[in-house]
Design an enzyme around this catalytic site. Sequence first.
Site, mmCIF file in Angstrom:
data_model
loop_
_atom_site.group_PDB
_atom_site.id
_atom_site.type_symbol
_atom_site.label_atom_id
_atom_site.label_comp_id
_atom_site.label_asym_id
_atom_site.label_seq_id
_atom_site.Cartn_x
_atom_site.Cartn_y
_atom_site.Cartn_z
ATOM 1 N N ASP A 9 52.667 33.949 53.912
ATOM 2 C CA ASP A 9 52.028 33.772 52.616
ATOM 3 C C ASP A 9 51.823 35.142 51.969
ATOM 4 O OD1 ASP A 9 50.408 32.539 50.527
ATOM 5 O OD2 ASP A 9 48.661 33.285 51.619
ATOM 6 N N ASP A 33 49.259 35.806 48.883
ATOM 7 C CA ASP A 33 47.877 36.041 48.447
ATOM 8 C C ASP A 33 46.894 35.920 49.605
ATOM 9 O OD1 ASP A 33 49.040 36.211 45.962
ATOM 10 O OD2 ASP A 33 48.411 34.219 45.336
#
Length: 177
Positions: free
Chosen positions: A8, A10
């Site tokens: 991922d 963020d």
Amino acid sequence: MRKIIAIDMDETLVDTMERHLGWYNREFNQSLTKADLAGTKIYHRVPAEHVSAVRAYPDHPDFFAGIPPLPDAIDVVRELHEHYKIVIATAAMEHPNSFAAKYQWLVEHLPFLSPMNFIFCGKKSLVKADFLIDDSSRHFNGFVGQGVLFTAPHNIHEVVERRVNNWQEVRQMFLAG
């Protein structure tokens, strides 16, 4: 054949929460901290009339500009890339205006990865990988590989099978031994 690790963006590669807090505190003359967000999201700690502004920050063209990666993230991803196939899976569809800024950030900070390994998606369950390192356990629903929760203020109280608190722990999990 190399195993695939999806990562991922963020709050896993990039400290977007620090950026959110900085922008919020400046705009509304507040002093909210990460400690204030333990176990919850920023949207639940700001007054209702501020929520739409906070939710819109990632859509701003400058939100990702100059934002630093989390400590050791780039070095560990580079090391992982030597032993695994790495893809970056970011839920950009939640903030479609962030696509170009996220892409620019990834190209700048991860030049050793092909942009063809960047996945801008909505549902991460559609990503075919052996592992998914993410700060939001909701992305593990339907994901066929192993989810690894990356600690962030909002998920501090979640109980999961696998958790890492920082990039040194990611290194230990995937490269030790």
